[in-house]
Design an enzyme around this catalytic site. Sequence first.
Site, PDB file in Angstrom:
ATOM      1  N   SER A   1      21.093 -11.501  30.676  1.00  0.00           N
ATOM      2  CA  SER A   1      21.196 -10.506  29.622  1.00  0.00           C
ATOM      3  C   SER A   1      21.938 -11.104  28.411  1.00  0.00           C
ATOM      4  O   SER A   1      21.593 -12.189  27.964  1.00  0.00           O
ATOM      5  CB  SER A   1      21.890  -9.257  30.174  1.00  0.00           C
TER       6      SER A   1
ATOM      7  N   ARG B   1      26.730   4.833  26.400  1.00  0.00           N
ATOM      8  CA  ARG B   1      26.426   4.373  27.761  1.00  0.00           C
ATOM      9  C   ARG B   1      25.117   4.975  28.271  1.00  0.00           C
ATOM     10  O   ARG B   1      24.315   4.295  28.897  1.00  0.00           O
ATOM     11  CB  ARG B   1      27.581   4.729  28.701  1.00  0.00           C
TER      12      ARG B   1
ATOM     13  N   ASP C   1      10.976  -4.723  31.951  1.00  0.00           N
ATOM     14  CA  ASP C   1      12.151  -4.809  31.067  1.00  0.00           C
ATOM     15  C   ASP C   1      11.730  -4.496  29.632  1.00  0.00           C
ATOM     16  O   ASP C   1      10.960  -5.245  29.029  1.00  0.00           O
ATOM     17  CB  ASP C   1      12.755  -6.219  31.154  1.00  0.00           C
TER      18      ASP C   1
ATOM     19  N   HIS D   1      15.389  -3.862  33.120  1.00  0.00           N
ATOM     20  CA  HIS D   1      16.342  -4.903  32.737  1.00  0.00           C
ATOM     21  C   HIS D   1      17.423  -5.116  33.796  1.00  0.00           C
ATOM     22  O   HIS D   1      17.883  -6.230  34.018  1.00  0.00           O
ATOM     23  CB  HIS D   1      16.985  -4.541  31.396  1.00  0.00           C
ATOM     24  N   ASP D   2      17.847  -4.050  34.445  1.00  0.00           N
ATOM     25  CA  ASP D   2      18.930  -4.139  35.434  1.00  0.00           C
ATOM     26  C   ASP D   2      18.507  -4.739  36.771  1.00  0.00           C
ATOM     27  O   ASP D   2      19.325  -4.837  37.689  1.00  0.00           O
ATOM     28  CB  ASP D   2      19.516  -2.740  35.709  1.00  0.00           C
TER      29      ASP D   2
END
Length: 366
Positions: A145, A214, A312, A345-346
């Site tokens: 990332s 967040r 992603d 993405h995670d």
Amino acid sequence: MGDARRYFDLPTPFAMKRGGQLHGARLAYETWGELDAARANALLIFTGLSPSAHAASNAQDPTPGWWEEMIGPGKYVDTRRWFVICVNTLGSCKGSTGAASIDPASGQPYRLSFPELTLEDAAEAAHALVEGLGIEKLACLLGNSMGGMTALAYLSLHPDAVRAHISISTAPQAQPFAIAIRSLQREAIRLDPQWNNGDYSDERYPEAGMSIARKLGVITYRSAMEWVGRFARIRLESDQREEEPFGAEFQIESYLIGHARRFVRNFDPNSYLYLSRASDWFDVAEYGQGSVSAALARIRLERALVIGVETDILFPLSQQQEIADGLRGAGAAVEFVALDSPQGHDAFLVDIARFGAAIAQFLARL
């Protein structure tokens, strides 16, 4: 419980890329395994925006790290063979010097007087640490990332300093979508009256702004496909619902609220702003007269592994392909792995079995 965190004092003054300098700055880092006699088995990890240097448990700190299943004796990154270093990014609030640190000149926190931060500054700080540990050349540099961008900065500034590179879900430069999202996250924080131009306290803290920032992040870190599978349109039970008008009604809303609550008081808002903007500024093309491929062609690696995920949306697969092609153009033996993990993405934090297998196979060939 002991603390495994160590500190490295950066050279003073430490000059920053966009002007300004730091005095008495330091980096927080942790290590696993042993450095061999030739100092040739070091593997450095750059993290994403929010993690600390505690990537995995160790003798000094048995609490699980953010990449617990990946690193350790006999694990995918085997610490019986590798001396693993994980650094907390310069500008973060997890032990390294950043906006929340005390400015020795004033005795007060830097806040917005902290110099403009770039990922190149983070890379140079880590390079000073590696040299400080007596390591001439890293066996492997791993970045995921934001950390993958920091790794590309490190390689661009020190083209001969690394033998092998593992690039995970990152980018040679921020794309407009990623910049747009991060810009909204920063705006949410700045528009919170409690942020007060960076001058907040525990009593007056920009809770709402950080919470929205967040939630926006979490939405982009995962994929729409995963949300459908996990939450569909499931509604909260009546006793779980908020009473106020337009309050949370769906499970996905409740999930985001929980995520934000765990994050908000655990990360400094000003540090978040600095790191977020540093990610937007990064462009490896600066090292190749405006061309990504020309910049990557300057980097002298023996081997590289580039991993990306089809779902992603923040760092799309096309950007992983661009990195792989660029490093191949530099003469490195490059393996490109495209995973179809649903977690977006995670995935590198969640789909450990598949990421780990690719990483372990690559490391076994070094």
